[in-house]
Scaffold this motif. Structure first.
Motif: not given
Length: 356
Positions: A263-269, A245-250, A254-256
């Motif tokens: 819609g308030s954080a960047d999502l990437t993998a 699992d590499t999904l992350q929200a920034l 900072e990770p959240v």
């Protein structure tokens, strides 16, 4: 006022759990509440900092690598100079400044930016004032002519699907509801033809990720280069073959929790470079070895460039330059996490920095 979270809860209540890809697409690209529609994501005041924002050296060296590819292919004119996901236009501005001295390069280029966000288009127009820029929504809208392209941290923002191994099948990780709040869950076990080959190197409960859009985009890119000439530099974090699992929200660097305040954080993998290479090869395009960013930049002379820039600096400015060089190249910073992949026609050598 209705928020994106309200809309997602209403949709899931009516239709049932949605895929992670659908969730990411809504969070990032919703026309009213999407992250790229409403946020200013880049830089110290944003949520994350990309390599072009760290130092001008990054974009300069990318530009010189692509310009040398153009010269090696006979300096075709006209040609398309393009960027996928250009952010604030910083990389392209640095690239264009560094290539001014390449004879004929600027006269022959037709600048195209693949960018769907009206908010970011405005920032790119400011950064590239004085240049004739054409914006398009997808790579398929680019002209059918030689294409020299850069994609930095583009593929990591494409929505992904996640699957957990269950016997000889897979259960898809989905976004549903628990007591009225968004939560992750697993769908029923089912076969997944796209993951048939992963039954050979995974075990029960292993998680793998698929990016539905990555293969079609890389196929279009590779087909254009194979037919018309050109080169592409793809820079992103990830590795060879997805596992885990590499999904992350920034948010604010900072990770959240990715399910909090959609819609308030960047999502990437992480990017699966095996997929990009396989698709490119199938389209008749050659690909380089997947190379660590630090190695790529050192081969292009980033240390010499840093020394040149340092000559007139002292104090905090010099310390910032040294820190930027380290962040871009050191194995414990971005040097190993980020990888570089080059695409060229099958008879052409890899771009400078990627040829051993």
């Amino acid at each position: 006022m209705t928020t994106l979270q309200d809309q997602l809860i209403a949709r899931i209540t009516a239709e049932g759990p949605i895929s992670l890809a659908d969730y990411m697409a809504e969070c990032l690209l919703h026309p009213e509440y999407g992250y790229y529609t409403t946020a200013t994501p880049f830089g110290a005041q944003g949520d994350f900092t990309t390599a072009p924002e760290i130092s001008q050296m990054f974009g300069e060296l990318i530009g010189l690598s692509l310009a040398q590819c153009w010269l090696d292919q006979g300096a075709p004119a006209p040609f398309t100079l393009a960027e996928l996901g250009p952010g604030r236009g910083t990389l392209m501005a640095d690239l264009l400044r560094a290539t001014r001295g390449v004879p004929g390069f600027h006269a022959a280029l037709r600048l195209h930016l693949v960018e769907a966000s009206a908010n970011l288009q405005k920032q790119q127009a400011e950064a590239l004032a004085g240049y004739d820029v054409t914006w398009v929504d997808s790579i398929d809208e680019l002209p059918r002519q030689p294409l020299f392209l850069v994609a930095n941290e583009f593929f990591d923002a494409l929505p992904i699907r996640q699957f957990v191994r269950d016997g000889e099948g897979w259960r898809e990780k989905r976004v549903g509801l628990a007591e009225g709040a968004l939560c992750f869950g697993l769908g029923p076990e089912a076969s997944q033809p796209a993951l048939e080959h992963r039954l050979l190197d995974t075990k029960d409960d292993d998680l793998v990720e698929l990016s539905p859009a990555a293969a079609p985009i890389s196929a279009s890119l590779a087909q254009c280069i194979a037919r018309h000439g050109g080169a592409a530099l793809i820079i992103d974090y990830g590795d060879w073959r997805s596992l885990g699992d590499t999904l992350q929200a920034l948010k604010s660097h900072e990770p959240v929790d990715p399910l909090t305040s959609p819609g308030s954080a960047d999502l990437t993998a992480h990017v699966d470079f095996e997929v990009l290479c396989s698709v490119a090869k199938g389209a008749g395009c050659a690909h380089s070895k997947v190379t660590p960013q630090g190695v790529f930049l050192e081969r292009l002379g980033i240390t010499d460039r840093a020394r040149t820039l340092a000559a007139g600096l002292d104090g905090e400015a010099l310390e910032n330059l040294i820190a930027a060089h380290r962040r871009l190249t050191h194995p414990e910073e971005m040097g190993n996490l980020f990888k570089v992949l080059g695409l060229t026609p099958s008879t052409i050598a890899p771009p400078p920095g990627l040829n051993e």
